[in-house]
Design an enzyme around this catalytic site. Structure first.
Site, PDB file in Angstrom:
ATOM      1  N   ARG A  53      -2.232   0.547 -12.680  1.00  0.00           N
ATOM      2  CA  ARG A  53      -1.080  -0.243 -12.227  1.00  0.00           C
ATOM      3  C   ARG A  53      -1.581  -1.615 -11.805  1.00  0.00           C
ATOM      4  O   ARG A  53      -2.431  -1.725 -10.918  1.00  0.00           O
ATOM      5  CB  ARG A  53      -0.405   0.477 -11.045  1.00  0.00           C
ATOM      6  CG  ARG A  53       0.653  -0.348 -10.370  1.00  0.00           C
ATOM      7  CD  ARG A  53       1.352   0.384  -9.228  1.00  0.00           C
ATOM      8  NE  ARG A  53       2.293  -0.543  -8.632  1.00  0.00           N
ATOM      9  CZ  ARG A  53       2.277  -0.967  -7.373  1.00  0.00           C
ATOM     10  NH1 ARG A  53       1.394  -0.485  -6.515  1.00  0.00           N
ATOM     11  NH2 ARG A  53       3.163  -1.847  -6.962  1.00  0.00           N
TER      12      ARG A  53
ATOM     13  N   HIS B  52       4.499  -8.834  -7.351  1.00  0.00           N
ATOM     14  CA  HIS B  52       3.702  -8.362  -6.212  1.00  0.00           C
ATOM     15  C   HIS B  52       3.368  -9.607  -5.380  1.00  0.00           C
ATOM     16  O   HIS B  52       2.209  -9.943  -5.172  1.00  0.00           O
ATOM     17  CB  HIS B  52       2.456  -7.630  -6.710  1.00  0.00           C
ATOM     18  CG  HIS B  52       1.792  -6.747  -5.693  1.00  0.00           C
ATOM     19  ND1 HIS B  52       1.533  -5.398  -5.895  1.00  0.00           N
ATOM     20  CD2 HIS B  52       1.311  -7.010  -4.456  1.00  0.00           C
ATOM     21  CE1 HIS B  52       0.919  -4.892  -4.833  1.00  0.00           C
ATOM     22  NE2 HIS B  52       0.771  -5.854  -3.938  1.00  0.00           N
TER      23      HIS B  52
ATOM     24  N   GLU C 291       7.126  -3.350  -2.902  1.00  0.00           N
ATOM     25  CA  GLU C 291       7.384  -3.431  -1.465  1.00  0.00           C
ATOM     26  C   GLU C 291       8.281  -4.598  -1.074  1.00  0.00           C
ATOM     27  O   GLU C 291       7.843  -5.523  -0.367  1.00  0.00           O
ATOM     28  CB  GLU C 291       6.053  -3.509  -0.693  1.00  0.00           C
ATOM     29  CG  GLU C 291       5.107  -2.355  -0.975  1.00  0.00           C
ATOM     30  CD  GLU C 291       3.827  -2.407  -0.136  1.00  0.00           C
ATOM     31  OE1 GLU C 291       3.643  -3.364   0.638  1.00  0.00           O
ATOM     32  OE2 GLU C 291       3.007  -1.489  -0.260  1.00  0.00           O
TER      33      GLU C 291
ATOM     34  N   ASN D  92       4.786   3.709  -1.965  1.00  0.00           N
ATOM     35  CA  ASN D  92       3.507   3.351  -1.348  1.00  0.00           C
ATOM     36  C   ASN D  92       3.515   3.901   0.065  1.00  0.00           C
ATOM     37  O   ASN D  92       4.452   3.630   0.830  1.00  0.00           O
ATOM     38  CB  ASN D  92       3.321   1.832  -1.270  1.00  0.00           C
ATOM     39  CG  ASN D  92       3.186   1.189  -2.638  1.00  0.00           C
ATOM     40  OD1 ASN D  92       3.114   1.880  -3.663  1.00  0.00           O
ATOM     41  ND2 ASN D  92       3.137  -0.136  -2.665  1.00  0.00           N
TER      42      ASN D  92
ATOM     43  N   TYR E 199       0.826   4.906   3.490  1.00  0.00           N
ATOM     44  CA  TYR E 199      -0.503   4.915   4.108  1.00  0.00           C
ATOM     45  C   TYR E 199      -0.524   5.648   5.441  1.00  0.00           C
ATOM     46  O   TYR E 199      -1.512   6.207   5.836  1.00  0.00           O
ATOM     47  CB  TYR E 199      -0.965   3.473   4.347  1.00  0.00           C
ATOM     48  CG  TYR E 199      -1.198   2.698   3.068  1.00  0.00           C
ATOM     49  CD1 TYR E 199      -2.456   2.655   2.497  1.00  0.00           C
ATOM     50  CD2 TYR E 199      -0.154   2.035   2.426  1.00  0.00           C
ATOM     51  CE1 TYR E 199      -2.693   1.957   1.320  1.00  0.00           C
ATOM     52  CE2 TYR E 199      -0.374   1.343   1.246  1.00  0.00           C
ATOM     53  CZ  TYR E 199      -1.641   1.309   0.695  1.00  0.00           C
ATOM     54  OH  TYR E 199      -1.859   0.637  -0.477  1.00  0.00           O
TER      55      TYR E 199
ATOM     56  N   GLU F 109       0.811   3.721  -4.484  1.00  0.00           N
ATOM     57  CA  GLU F 109      -0.309   3.268  -3.662  1.00  0.00           C
ATOM     58  C   GLU F 109      -0.531   4.267  -2.542  1.00  0.00           C
ATOM     59  O   GLU F 109       0.422   4.722  -1.897  1.00  0.00           O
ATOM     60  CB  GLU F 109      -0.040   1.913  -2.971  1.00  0.00           C
ATOM     61  CG  GLU F 109      -0.112   0.720  -3.863  1.00  0.00           C
ATOM     62  CD  GLU F 109       0.130  -0.584  -3.100  1.00  0.00           C
ATOM     63  OE1 GLU F 109      -0.113  -0.634  -1.878  1.00  0.00           O
ATOM     64  OE2 GLU F 109       0.591  -1.534  -3.743  1.00  0.00           O
TER      65      GLU F 109
HETATM   66  O1  IFM Z   1      -3.064  -4.565  -0.231  1.00  0.00           O
HETATM   67  C1  IFM Z   1      -1.782  -4.085   0.013  1.00  0.00           C
HETATM   68  C2  IFM Z   1      -0.959  -4.124  -1.251  1.00  0.00           C
HETATM   69  O2  IFM Z   1      -0.914  -5.382  -1.808  1.00  0.00           O
HETATM   70  C3  IFM Z   1       0.444  -3.670  -0.957  1.00  0.00           C
HETATM   71  N1  IFM Z   1       0.467  -2.422  -0.254  1.00  0.00           N
HETATM   72  C4  IFM Z   1      -0.401  -2.267   0.887  1.00  0.00           C
HETATM   73  C5  IFM Z   1      -1.803  -2.682   0.540  1.00  0.00           C
HETATM   74  C6  IFM Z   1      -2.718  -2.542   1.764  1.00  0.00           C
HETATM   75  O3  IFM Z   1      -2.265  -3.355   2.793  1.00  0.00           O
END
Ligand code: IFM
Length: 454
Positions: free
Chosen positions: A78, A122, A167, A299, A301, A357
């Site tokens: 990606r 992006h 995002e 995405n 985290y 992500e």
């Molecule tokens: O690096 C970023 C990415 O560009 C978008 N999502 C989160 C990642 C980590 O912060």
């Protein structure tokens, strides 16, 4: 815990990057200026004072980088397209050399048997469009559709997976409200307008991409979190609903045909954040935004624990963060990704989901032997993947996973201090070194699974 976790046969294993974070080549071959070029060259905006002028120099090292991907056995990659490489002024004259670069990249990937997933936006908006108002202005959404048309006409014969935006919450609220990202504006009303025009441009682009790319799968990528109340108090429940509304529902609801969440419109309006009462939402916009998609990209985290810090005599929290954070200060809480997937599936039924992500920032570098023992990243990936697998066992239609990121790269306002890569980049020499996590990920791909406790 099962001995070995196996993923379905057609599960897609990938890695992700974005144009500004890895390409460098700031002005090469007719590229125009982006808002990130401008922002990162503005003193004080980037923590280490650096910028993406060179980054991972991927623009000049693309063939070797694709060979590295192949050596890992990646099945999908990606990446994003730099809008100002294609249309240096945002609209108007097309820069053929910019398109040629991505044409070569796509062909190299296909030759290496790696499926390209393109993200159209992006965050590197052409500066020329920001000068006309940027995402708060409806004309930027119109320009995006032309850009999507140009790119999908050129690559749509070979690229079958398209992500319109990465995002939009970050693009709108971090770029136009918190001001920590380009273009560095701090105005909530502008951020709300930006969020609408980002979504609108997505909805308008979907049919255009479909027309140019027969059998294309088209979706959007959202940054979403599972949100939990810190206690069962009414105040914390309400805080949870608000956090969820701001981060998740503000985007998911209109994309899945439910309009903007009324509680959030009310709350923004009460805070004085909607001076024009959302009059910028024109007839037909909500139908356009709800254009049916083929997949949702997520995405994720970390999780969010919502606490009402203003409530008088609130109950003591019953849910506290674990004492385990990545170098971004993000809590490591793998169950969050499982709960998020279950929630999204239950509430929105996207049909198909990709984790576009997931990953962790740890700065472990080469030891004396040149080996990079990034065990914390490996543990992070293993535990998150185990929870992802649990969600799939319960019925979440997850089709693939993209680790963030393939390379250490320019981490926006943090500069190069934060390292998310499974591949180390020495920014002095541009040497790439596979970290232990990359070697582990290679074995996960090869076995289509892993042993939870290894
Ligand atoms: O690096 C970023 C990415 O560009 C978008 N999502 C989160 C990642 C980590 O912060």
């Amino acid at each position: 815990m099962p001995d070995t976790i196996h993923f379905p046969e057609n599960f897609l294993w990938g890695a992700a990057t974005s144009s500004y974070q890895i390409e460098g080549a700031r002005q090469a071959d007719g590229k125009g200026e982006s808002i990130w070029d401008r922002f990162s060259h503005t003193p004080g905006k980037i923590q280490d004072g650096r910028n993406g002028d060179i980054a991972c120099d991927h623009y000049n090292r693309m063939p070797q980088d694709v060979a590295l991907m192949q050596s890992l056995g990646l099945q999908a990659y990606r990446f994003s397209i730099s809008w100002p490489r294609i249309l240096p002024n945002g609209r108007g004259a097309v820069n053929a050399a910019g398109l040629d670069f991505y044409d070569r990249l796509v062909d190299s990937l296909l030759t290496a048997n790696i499926t390209p997933f393109i993200t159209l936006y992006h965050w590197d908006l052409p500066q020329a469009l920001q000068d006309e108002g940027g995402w708060p202005s409806r004309s930027t959404a119109e320009a995006f559709v032309t850009y999507a048309d140009v790119v999908s006409q050129r690559l749509g014969d070979r690229v079958k997976n398209w992500i319109t935006h990465n995002e939009p919450w970050v693009a709108a609220f971090v770029g136009y409200w918190q001001g920590r990202h380009a273009p560095g504006i701090q105005d909530f009303a502008q951020a709300i307008r930006a969020s609408h025009h980002l979504l609108l441009s997505h909805g308008w682009a979907v049919p255009v991409i479909r027309q140019n790319s027969p059998e294309a799968q088209v979706g959007i990528t959202l940054n979403l979190n599972a949100v939990y109340p810190a206690s069962s108090s009414a105040a914390d429940q309400q805080a949870m609903r608000h956090e969820d509304g701001y981060l998740n529902r503000w985007f998911l609801d209109p994309l899945y045909g439910r309009r903007y969440p009324a509680d959030m419109v009310h709350s923004f309006s009460q805070q004085g954040h909607l001076p024009d009462d959302m009059a910028f939402v024109q007839p037909g916009d909500l139908q356009a935004i709800a254009a049916p998609m083929d997949f949702l990209g997520i995405n994720n985290y970390f999780r969010t624990i919502a606490r009402d810090k203003t409530a008088v005599n609130n109950q003591p929290p019953t849910l506290e963060p674990y004492d385990n954070y990545t170098e971004m200060g993000w809590e490591v809480a793998p169950e969050g990704i499982r709960d998020l997937l279950l929630r999204v599936e239950y509430d929105y039924r996207p049909g198909k989901i990709y984790i576009t992500e997931n990953g962790a920032s740890y700065s472990d570098g080469p030891n004396g032997d040149g080996r990079i023992a990034d065990t914390r990243r490996q543990t992070y990936l293993r535990t998150y993947l185990a929870k992802i697998h649990e969600a799939m066992q319960i019925g979440v239609p997850l089709a693939g996973y993209f680790v963030w990121s393939l390379f250490d790269n320019f981490e926006w306002g943090f500069g190069y201090k934060q390292r998310f890569g499974i591949i180390w980049v020495d920014y002095e020499t541009q040497e790439r070194i596979l970290k232990d996590s990359a070697l582990w990920y290679r074995s996960v791909i090869a076995q289509n699974g892993f042993t939870p406790k290894e």
